[in-house]
Write an enzyme that holds these catalytic residues in place. Structure first.
Site, PDB file in Angstrom:
ATOM      1  CG  ASP A  82      -1.928   0.994   1.338  1.00  0.00           C
ATOM      2  OD1 ASP A  82      -2.401   1.422   0.270  1.00  0.00           O
ATOM      3  OD2 ASP A  82      -2.313   1.378   2.465  1.00  0.00           O
ATOM      4  CG  HIS A  83      -0.469   4.887   0.441  1.00  0.00           C
ATOM      5  ND1 HIS A  83      -0.905   5.962  -0.298  1.00  0.00           N
ATOM      6  CD2 HIS A  83      -1.560   4.420   1.086  1.00  0.00           C
ATOM      7  CE1 HIS A  83      -2.201   6.139  -0.088  1.00  0.00           C
ATOM      8  NE2 HIS A  83      -2.627   5.209   0.739  1.00  0.00           N
ATOM      9  CG  ASP A 104       0.434   8.041  -2.858  1.00  0.00           C
ATOM     10  OD1 ASP A 104       0.200   8.877  -3.759  1.00  0.00           O
ATOM     11  OD2 ASP A 104       0.046   8.179  -1.690  1.00  0.00           O
ATOM     12  CG  HIS A 178      -4.987   7.885   4.481  1.00  0.00           C
ATOM     13  ND1 HIS A 178      -4.337   8.548   3.476  1.00  0.00           N
ATOM     14  CD2 HIS A 178      -5.261   6.645   3.995  1.00  0.00           C
ATOM     15  CE1 HIS A 178      -4.208   7.752   2.426  1.00  0.00           C
ATOM     16  NE2 HIS A 178      -4.767   6.589   2.705  1.00  0.00           N
ATOM     17  N   GLY A 179      -6.959   7.853   8.459  1.00  0.00           N
ATOM     18  CA  GLY A 179      -7.023   8.063   9.910  1.00  0.00           C
ATOM     19  C   GLY A 179      -8.440   8.391  10.354  1.00  0.00           C
ATOM     20  CG  ASN A 228      -6.952   0.709   0.772  1.00  0.00           C
ATOM     21  OD1 ASN A 228      -7.333  -0.187   0.030  1.00  0.00           O
ATOM     22  ND2 ASN A 228      -5.844   1.384   0.560  1.00  0.00           N
ATOM     23  CB  VAL A 229     -10.359  -1.215   6.600  1.00  0.00           C
ATOM     24  CG1 VAL A 229     -10.650  -1.007   8.084  1.00  0.00           C
ATOM     25  CG2 VAL A 229     -11.642  -1.051   5.782  1.00  0.00           C
ATOM     26  CB  ALA A 230      -5.214   1.219   7.936  1.00  0.00           C
ATOM     27  CB  THR A 231      -7.433   4.060  11.510  1.00  0.00           C
ATOM     28  OG1 THR A 231      -6.495   4.748  10.675  1.00  0.00           O
ATOM     29  CG2 THR A 231      -7.425   4.694  12.883  1.00  0.00           C
TER      30      THR A 231
HETATM   31  P1  13P Z   1      -7.826   4.269   7.324  1.00  0.00           P
HETATM   32  O1  13P Z   1      -6.678   4.187   8.254  1.00  0.00           O
HETATM   33  O2  13P Z   1      -8.548   5.564   7.404  1.00  0.00           O
HETATM   34  O3  13P Z   1      -8.742   3.100   7.402  1.00  0.00           O
HETATM   35  O4  13P Z   1      -7.213   4.274   5.833  1.00  0.00           O
HETATM   36  C1  13P Z   1      -6.655   3.118   5.327  1.00  0.00           C
HETATM   37  C2  13P Z   1      -6.028   3.359   4.024  1.00  0.00           C
HETATM   38  O5  13P Z   1      -6.581   3.999   3.162  1.00  0.00           O
HETATM   39  C3  13P Z   1      -4.714   2.788   3.806  1.00  0.00           C
HETATM   40  O6  13P Z   1      -4.220   3.105   2.543  1.00  0.00           O
END
Ligand code: 13P
Length: 280
Positions: A82-83, A104, A178-179, A228-231
């Site tokens: 990712d990125h 990116d 993001h975040g 995309n889901v991270a946080t």
């Molecule tokens: P979030 O952390 O907002 O879910 O974003 C994840 C993301 O887009 C990673 O590239």
């Protein structure tokens, strides 16, 4: 089953109108929890790690773990960088067997963005891997270190990027960030609609944490195929550990299990919202 290309997953999602979750992971417990959820709900998933997270999860160490977990899974799993920010890191991911990479270069003017994507496309083709790139710029950054101004995607630039590079997926900036969102996100579905009209390839929504279930559904109906889901997963894991620490009797392995559960909980929730369950 097991390790597959991202484009294969997104193609099926396009035909059958659902979204595939691209879940960011940082350690073995997060990987195990995500795959456990995917297997239980019979869902394809994408496991991903962003370049800015590599100081915590070194690619040479963590990448092979992600690949091994994908290969051992009972459902199709794509493994994605990712990125990606530079060619050396992207090349390393491809050598390790990642089945897709994101470059990116969205902060650059569109013609320079295209030039970078073309370089990565030539490289990824040698490995049979897929390429994602971004047009426009999301507010915030993956690790919260920078607070970018949001720049909405221009659908004409989306078309230009697609025609010049023939890449596999394009990430849009439609009001997502993001975040954690400082206020409730207001997505601009008109941009999604205009981009969708212009390009036939899957579109990607970054910044999944904090988007409402209703907006996720609208995005999927509008042509978003990778989300995309991270946080949200990091928070879920952290909370699981916090709760675990309140227990009287504790040991490392039970804490490790709590982390797996935290990852599993958030990934399964999103699999159901993205309607990718029972698609395997
Ligand atoms: P979030 O952390 O907002 O879910 O974003 C994840 C993301 O887009 C990673 O590239």
């Amino acid at each position: 089953m097991s390790l597959v290309n991202m484009s294969k997953l997104l193609k099926d999602a396009s035909v059958n109108h659902y979204g595939v979750g691209a879940f960011s992971v940082a350690n073995m417990e997060m990987v195990l929890g995500a795959i456990q959820a995917a297997e239980e709900f019979k869902s394809p998933i994408i496991l991903q790690v962003a370049q800015v997270r590599l100081p915590y999860s070194p690619l040479k160490v963590f990448g092979p773990l992600m690949i091994a977990a994908a290969k051992a899974a009972k459902v199709p799993v794509a493994v994605h960088l990712d990125h990606g920010l530079d060619i050396d890191t992207i090349k390393l991911a491809l050598e390790l067997g990642f089945t897709s990479v994101m470059i990116d270069a969205s902060a650059l003017p569109i013609d320079e963005n295209i030039a970078m994507v073309l370089k990565v496309k030539v490289l990824a083709d040698q490995y049979g891997a897929d390429v994602e790139a971004e047009v426009g710029q999301l507010a915030g950054s993956e690790d919260g270190s920078v607070d970018h101004e949001m720049l909405y995607s221009d659908p004409e630039e989306v078309l230009k990027l697609y025609t010049k590079t023939n890449l596999d997926a394009i990430a849009l900036s439609i009001g997502n960030a993001h975040g954690l969102y400082k206020k409730e996100p207001k997505l601009n579905f008109k941009i999604l609609e205009e981009a969708r009209k212009r390009v036939p390839i899957p579109l990607v929504l970054h910044g999944g944490s904090g988007i409402s279930d209703e907006d996720f559904r609208k995005c999927i109906a509008g042509g978003i195929r990778k989300i995309n889901v991270a946080t949200a997963t990091f928070l879920s894991v952290e909370e699981a550990v916090r709760q675990y620490c309140k227990e009287e009797k504790r040991d490392y392995f039970s804490m490790s299990k709590a982390m797996v559960c935290g990852s599993y909980a958030n990934v399964s929730r999103h699999i159901k919202v993205f309607q990718s369950d029972n698609k395997v």
